[in-house]
Design a protein around this motif. Structure first.
Motif, short mmCIF file in Angstrom:
data_model
loop_
_atom_site.label_atom_id
_atom_site.label_comp_id
_atom_site.label_asym_id
_atom_site.label_seq_id
_atom_site.Cartn_x
_atom_site.Cartn_y
_atom_site.Cartn_z
N ASP A 43 0.80 -1.14 0.03
CA ASP A 43 -0.04 0.00 0.00
C ASP A 43 0.80 1.24 -0.04
O ASP A 43 0.42 2.15 -0.77
CB ASP A 43 -0.91 0.10 1.11
CG ASP A 43 -2.10 -1.03 1.16
OD1 ASP A 43 -2.10 -1.54 0.04
OD2 ASP A 43 -2.71 -1.26 2.06
N THR A 47 1.12 4.32 -2.83
CA THR A 47 0.94 5.74 -2.41
C THR A 47 2.47 6.42 -3.17
O THR A 47 2.25 7.52 -3.71
CB THR A 47 0.97 5.97 -0.97
OG1 THR A 47 -0.32 5.12 -0.74
CG2 THR A 47 0.76 7.22 -0.60
N HIS A 50 2.42 7.22 -6.59
CA HIS A 50 1.04 7.64 -7.28
C HIS A 50 0.24 6.61 -7.86
O HIS A 50 -0.47 7.30 -9.06
CB HIS A 50 1.55 8.88 -8.13
CG HIS A 50 2.41 10.10 -7.13
ND1 HIS A 50 1.62 11.10 -6.89
CD2 HIS A 50 3.47 10.13 -7.25
CE1 HIS A 50 2.46 11.76 -6.23
NE2 HIS A 50 3.62 11.51 -6.28
N SER A 52 -2.25 5.19 -5.96
CA SER A 52 -3.14 4.85 -4.52
C SER A 52 -4.44 4.78 -5.05
O SER A 52 -5.33 3.97 -4.49
CB SER A 52 -2.92 5.94 -3.70
OG SER A 52 -3.52 7.47 -4.27
N LYS A 55 -5.69 1.17 -5.05
CA LYS A 55 -5.44 0.17 -3.76
C LYS A 55 -6.67 -0.84 -3.65
O LYS A 55 -6.75 -1.90 -3.22
CB LYS A 55 -5.44 1.29 -2.70
CG LYS A 55 -4.08 1.67 -2.49
CD LYS A 55 -4.02 2.39 -1.36
CE LYS A 55 -2.69 3.12 -1.02
NZ LYS A 55 -2.61 3.78 0.34
N VAL A 172 8.76 8.10 2.41
CA VAL A 172 7.45 7.57 2.50
C VAL A 172 7.19 6.36 3.65
O VAL A 172 6.32 6.26 4.21
CB VAL A 172 6.86 7.16 1.22
CG1 VAL A 172 5.59 6.18 1.15
CG2 VAL A 172 6.82 8.31 0.32
#
Length: 333
Positions: A43, A47, A50, A52, A55, A172
């Motif tokens: 996950d 994110t 880019h 996301s 998901k 991140v």
């Protein structure tokens, strides 16, 4: 200076320590069986790159069951599409080689991820291109602007792109650690609520029993004084089951379980309703205490013993992990 108030607080904290250890062992077993850390890492990569918005494609009960039985496709990378950069990067040999077949690594070093990312781009769009050329070929404006901003005005070659990816990945992953910690705390609360209901670990009723039973309170204080932190928590499911068995045996020595004294000798709708409400409050209090983690309660017991005038003042630095194991001796003489 000894005090009955402190003795009750020590006994209650020591009990919460046992509950939190049992819940932590259960949570670790669940995370290991369903590969929760690897799923959270995926996950985070979605994110980071880019993607996301896709998901929901990798979620569901079926993938969880596949991961439980170590079947292929448990992470649903095929559902991301042929053009997904995340799918190609996570299938890179540098990353798949870090986990067994049917599994995905729960941790990827930033240097390995950055090298796999750049290698995937060059395999897709050819070597010898500038970083801007490679990123523009992806067609992901958000990712392109992010990495070019991290590269700044320096050289625009593949090595500079790799450095930028490494920096972005570390940034991140710090956020991902916060996500996982909050998720783990919520899981601890749910597991604690489950055990509190099944084993009738009523914090309110237990507090009352400790207040009135000086012998039980003194025994718990004595056990708390001899409790020592053990090695880091086991990661093997069999060892986690053994740890959970130890904590369950300890809890069975306490005045908990069914039938509950709270419901003994009462009749009528309102008295039973009030008893149920108080039981729910006691169970929720136990679950909340378990969600704080075993290091919190181990440190709390140490500080209470120091305040009470027995034991040694604990070190200022505490363990960061929320599942540190502690060996709790049996209450049986």
């Amino acid at each position: 200076m000894s005090s009955h108030y402190l003795d009750v607080a020590v006994g209650l904290s020591y009990t919460f320590l046992a509950v939190s250890l049992l819940c932590s062992a259960t949570r670790e077993a669940i995370a290991s069986l369903f590969q929760t850390r690897a799923k959270v890492l995926l996950d985070g990569v979605l994110t980071m790159l880019h993607e996301s918005s896709v998901k929901p494609r990798v979620r569901g009960i079926v993938p969880s069951i596949l991961r439980l039985f170590r079947r292929e496709g448990g992470f649903r990378l095929d559902r991301l599409g042929d053009k997904s950069l995340v799918a190609d990067v996570m299938r890179h040999p540098l990353i798949t080689g870090m986990a067994q077949r049917g599994r995905m690594p729960s941790y990827i070093p930033s240097t390995i991820f950055a090298r796999a990312f750049v290698s995937t781009l060059t395999a897709r769009y050819g070597k010898g291109q500038t970083a801007a050329g490679l990123l523009n070929s992806v067609g992901n404006e958000g990712l392109t602007r992010t990495l070019l901003a991290l590269m700044g005005e320096g050289p625009g070659d593949a090595a500079a792109l790799e450095d930028a990816v490494r920096i972005w990945y570390d940034t991140v992953m710090e956020r991902i650690s916060g996500w996982y910690k909050r998720r783990s705390q919520f899981v601890l609360f749910l597991v604690g609520l489950f055990y509190a209901c099944v084993m009738n670990i009523d914090a309110l009723q237990l507090s009352q029993r400790l207040w009135t039973d000086a012998a039980l309170t003194a025994e718990l204080v004595q056990k708390a004084e001899t409790a020592k932190p053990a090695s880091p928590p086991p990661t093997v499911p069999l060892e986690q089951a053994k740890q959970a068995k130890v904590q369950t045996a300890f809890l069975q020595e306490l005045p908990i379980g069914w039938p509950s004294d709270r419901f003994t000798g009462i009749s009528g709708t309102w008295p039973i309703t009030i008893a149920i409400v108080y039981a729910l409050i006691g169970w929720i209090a136990t679950a909340f205490a378990a969600s704080l983690g075993s290091p919190f309660w181990f440190d709390g017991v140490g500080w209470l013993l120091a305040l009470r005038g027995t034991g040694v003042k604990p070190a200022a630095e505490t363990t960061a992990a929320t599942s540190t194991a502690t060996t709790l001796p049996s209450l049986r003489k």
